[in-house]
Design a protein around this motif. Sequence first.
Motif, mmCIF file in Angstrom:
data_model
loop_
_atom_site.group_PDB
_atom_site.id
_atom_site.type_symbol
_atom_site.label_atom_id
_atom_site.label_comp_id
_atom_site.label_asym_id
_atom_site.label_seq_id
_atom_site.Cartn_x
_atom_site.Cartn_y
_atom_site.Cartn_z
ATOM 1 N N PRO A 51 0.824 -1.221 0.000
ATOM 2 C CA PRO A 51 0.000 0.000 0.000
ATOM 3 C C PRO A 51 0.851 1.260 0.000
ATOM 4 N N LEU A 52 0.282 2.319 -0.533
ATOM 5 C CA LEU A 52 0.910 3.641 -0.480
ATOM 6 C C LEU A 52 0.549 4.335 0.840
ATOM 7 N N VAL A 53 1.506 5.040 1.382
ATOM 8 C CA VAL A 53 1.312 5.754 2.645
ATOM 9 C C VAL A 53 1.721 7.208 2.433
ATOM 10 N N THR A 54 0.887 8.126 2.877
ATOM 11 C CA THR A 54 1.185 9.558 2.789
ATOM 12 C C THR A 54 1.509 10.079 4.186
ATOM 13 N N LEU A 55 2.691 10.664 4.318
ATOM 14 C CA LEU A 55 3.149 11.208 5.599
ATOM 15 C C LEU A 55 3.266 12.724 5.477
ATOM 16 N N ILE A 56 2.830 13.430 6.496
ATOM 17 C CA ILE A 56 2.873 14.895 6.534
ATOM 18 C C ILE A 56 3.842 15.331 7.627
ATOM 19 N N THR A 57 4.751 16.236 7.291
ATOM 20 C CA THR A 57 5.705 16.758 8.255
ATOM 21 C C THR A 57 6.034 18.197 7.888
ATOM 22 N N THR A 58 6.698 18.867 8.780
ATOM 23 C CA THR A 58 7.087 20.262 8.532
ATOM 24 C C THR A 58 8.503 20.392 8.003
ATOM 25 N N THR B 121 3.556 20.715 -0.057
ATOM 26 C CA THR B 121 2.114 20.753 -0.260
ATOM 27 C C THR B 121 1.717 22.021 -1.006
ATOM 28 N N ASP B 122 0.460 22.101 -1.384
ATOM 29 C CA ASP B 122 -0.005 23.257 -2.145
ATOM 30 C C ASP B 122 0.094 24.552 -1.356
ATOM 31 N N ASP B 123 -0.091 24.484 -0.028
ATOM 32 C CA ASP B 123 -0.008 25.712 0.779
ATOM 33 C C ASP B 123 1.423 26.081 1.129
ATOM 34 N N LEU B 124 2.400 25.230 0.720
ATOM 35 C CA LEU B 124 3.833 25.490 0.940
ATOM 36 C C LEU B 124 4.217 25.557 2.410
ATOM 37 N N HIS B 125 3.385 25.025 3.275
ATOM 38 C CA HIS B 125 3.657 25.056 4.708
ATOM 39 C C HIS B 125 4.099 23.702 5.250
ATOM 40 N N HIS B 126 3.877 22.651 4.515
ATOM 41 C CA HIS B 126 4.216 21.309 4.969
ATOM 42 C C HIS B 126 4.901 20.532 3.850
ATOM 43 N N VAL B 127 5.400 19.370 4.199
ATOM 44 C CA VAL B 127 6.035 18.459 3.247
ATOM 45 C C VAL B 127 5.202 17.189 3.193
ATOM 46 N N GLU B 128 4.881 16.749 1.975
ATOM 47 C CA GLU B 128 4.107 15.526 1.780
ATOM 48 C C GLU B 128 5.046 14.428 1.279
#
Length: 546
Positions: free
Chosen positions: A44-51, A79-86
């Motif tokens: 499976p694919l996993v999406t992780l969000i970090t700063t 990310t689109d808002d340029l505040h986080h890393v996907e």
Amino acid sequence: MKENNHHSAKVEQIKRWSPVWIVPIVTVLIGAWILFYHFSHQGPLVTLITTNAEGIEGGKTTIKSRSVDVGVVESAVLTDDLHHVEITARLNSGMEKLLKEDSAFWVVKPSIGREGVTGLGTLLSGAYIELQPGNKGGKKEQYQLLDSPPLASPDAKGVHITLDSAKAGQLNPGDPVLFRGYRVGSVETSQFDPDKRMMTYQLFITAPYDRLVTTNVRFWKDSGIAVDMSASGMRVEMGSLTTLFSGGVSFDVPNGWELGDVAANKAEYKLFDDQRSIQDSLYTLHKDFLMFFSDSIRGLQPGAPVEFRGIRLGTVAEVPYKSNKVAQQLDNDYRIPVLIRIEPDRFQSMLGKDFDIDQHLKDGIKNGLRASLKSANLLTGSLYIDLDFYKNAKPVDGVTAFAGYKLIPTVSGGLAQIQQKLMDALDKINNLPLNPVLNEATGTLKESQRTLRELQKTLDNVNQITSSQSMKDLPADMQQTLRELNRSMKGFQPGSPAYSRMVGDMQRLDQVLRELQPVLKTLNSKSNALVFEAKPGQDPQPKRAK
């Protein structure tokens, strides 16, 4: 003529399949099977969000679970808002069971913390992502990539507690949670809640110690060394070795309280500054009273105790009390309002639940109950309010309430009362008629000296009479009488013991009167010179003759 027997040729199309097409067809089938096998056996694919994606590289950074490779990072984009890393990662086939609602991901890299140095193995291999499997729920669309591992695993048994505090920086993740000095849990997170406008700390108490957390427990900051100089004196407390350098949080049920019911998961509590302050939290019911003090309130702080002969009755609420209803003129009669809180629960256990504080205070005020400021600590200069009965207390006028609060009358107490009594005594001494007494004593001394001179003349005349020829012609009895009188008078002549003692007494009296003159002049200029040192006067300056 010959007939032409010409027949047209028939063309027949060959319908047989050429074996040459077998090779490309097989190749296509093999490729399709490979593609099908590849996609059907992908994890499976996993999406992780970090700063911050420091140390994370697509196609290189691995995902591990208990030191076993279970996937790899494919890409890391903003990310689109340029505040986080996907971060997009692919797990290996069969690793779907690791993804649950409470699964946790965090970056493993070299770090130094309270537990020592960790992640040294990543110095050569590079950072990787650790996956902690979950136990409940299904797969989520996105997961938060943590900077540090969670302190409690998802399958750990225990209870989560939330603490609210108005101060920041009191606790940090990893700090111990203690019960009577024994570690029973840890601080998991600390963050500021903008809705509550308070710091929120999350604690985890492991089983079986989670049963110690009940509805009546109180949590307080457990510092390594705490020094407190308050109205109660100076206190120095030292915590356990666990909290000596890093600090922590402790909890327990206050003395005299029941244990209560077992706390629910994620129950909220207040974090107190120290263990002593939790006793004040027990008294939530109070009645407010207003006092007016004519003495200086310097050293009286909110939270200072209100006592009756050493028994605490309440707490000072506001110093000075500020209200638009309190209007006074800045003159000699200006009094400072102080708001206090009488907490009946503090002494109802001794006097019974039927104790009526309002009626007792009303009767006590009629019998001389007054409030005064007294020194609680000579080093810090802190004050507290003391209630006691005074025999010579002035009766109270008809005003018993002000600005919506009932009044408790006050008197000058402590050092102010002693100073007032001393000033009254000095004023009485200053009002004594010492100058007329000194003038009279000086006149008496002059009369005594004049009398001595007259007595000396009389003795000289008597001596002349007794030594004359006419004295010898007197009868024997008269001569004997005169001789006795002469002998008696010689006892008061200069050089005799009686004369010397009398002259010495006169001289000492004159010396005392002369030495008393500067003291009287000082008392006339400063009545409290007997207690407080008087500044020496300036030497007289000679004036030029006109």
